[in-house]
Design an enzyme around this catalytic site. Structure first.
Site, mmCIF file in Angstrom:
data_model
loop_
_atom_site.group_PDB
_atom_site.id
_atom_site.type_symbol
_atom_site.label_atom_id
_atom_site.label_comp_id
_atom_site.label_asym_id
_atom_site.label_seq_id
_atom_site.Cartn_x
_atom_site.Cartn_y
_atom_site.Cartn_z
ATOM 1 N N ALA A 41 10.393 58.919 61.971
ATOM 2 C CA ALA A 41 9.590 57.698 61.901
ATOM 3 C C ALA A 41 10.309 56.588 61.151
ATOM 4 C CB ALA A 41 8.247 57.973 61.224
ATOM 5 N N GLY A 46 13.174 58.939 54.136
ATOM 6 C CA GLY A 46 14.310 59.701 54.660
ATOM 7 C C GLY A 46 14.952 59.028 55.859
ATOM 8 N N CYS A 47 14.135 58.542 56.768
ATOM 9 C CA CYS A 47 14.668 57.896 57.971
ATOM 10 C C CYS A 47 15.366 56.585 57.627
ATOM 11 C CB CYS A 47 13.553 57.681 58.991
ATOM 12 S SG CYS A 47 12.827 59.242 59.547
ATOM 13 N N THR A 48 14.846 55.886 56.636
ATOM 14 C CA THR A 48 15.499 54.659 56.178
ATOM 15 C C THR A 48 16.853 54.993 55.578
ATOM 16 O OG1 THR A 48 13.400 53.533 55.818
ATOM 17 C CG2 THR A 48 15.309 52.693 54.599
ATOM 18 N N SER A 51 19.311 55.936 58.392
ATOM 19 C CA SER A 51 19.675 54.786 59.216
ATOM 20 C C SER A 51 20.577 53.818 58.471
ATOM 21 C CB SER A 51 18.403 54.081 59.701
ATOM 22 O OG SER A 51 17.649 54.951 60.524
#
Length: 155
Positions: A41, A46-48, A51
């Site tokens: 998401a 974590g995804c930030t 990325s």
């Protein structure tokens, strides 16, 4: 749960909308090595982190002839906000029906805080210019994953 891909397998073809709603296909990237990463998401910690790590490594990856593409179940509008907020310059693709996630074995049962849940399995694939899986990383950690990938790609 779908089969996990192995090095030497054909990379499943796809066409998905990017953050601007424009279609992007794997076939359109043929001729370049592609790092395709699946994340749960946009705008989560974590995804930030993952990325932003890819963005930081983008100059070295691009210099080595490698294109980075991120895929999540988020809608294009959310991906556009994520891209702008974090200054991401590589394509973020929307797979709300999870068809591409499933084709890559990046959606299914996983452990989350000790419980079994169904969702996105954080995974990354290195795809050759000819469309073959070179590397398949499943259940990767958001932190440190890009550095490990850089080491494996000798960047």
């Amino acid at each position: 749960m779908s089969e996990r891909l192995q090095p030497g397998d054909d990379a499943p073809e796809f066409e998905l909308p990017d953050a601007d709603g424009k279609p992007v296909s794997l076939a359109s990237l043929r001729g370049r090595r592609v790092v395709l990463y699946f994340y749960p998401a946009a705008m989560t910690p974590g995804c930030t982190k993952e990325s932003v790590d890819f963005q930081g490594s983008l100059p070295d990856l691009e210099a080595a002839g490698t294109t980075v593409v991120g895929i999540s179940p988020d809608k294009p509008e959310k991906l556009a906000r994520f891209r702008e907020k974090e200054g991401l310059t590589f394509p973020l693709l929307s797979d709300p029906e999870t068809e591409v996630l499933r084709a890559y074995g990046a959606y299914g049962e996983k452990k989350l805080y000790g419980k079994t849940v169904v969702g996105v399995i954080r995974s990354t694939f290195v795809i050759s210019p000819e469309g073959k899986i070179e590397q398949a990383y499943y259940n990767v950690k958001a932190t440190g994953h890009v550095e490990r990938l850089r080491r494996d790609l000798a960047l």
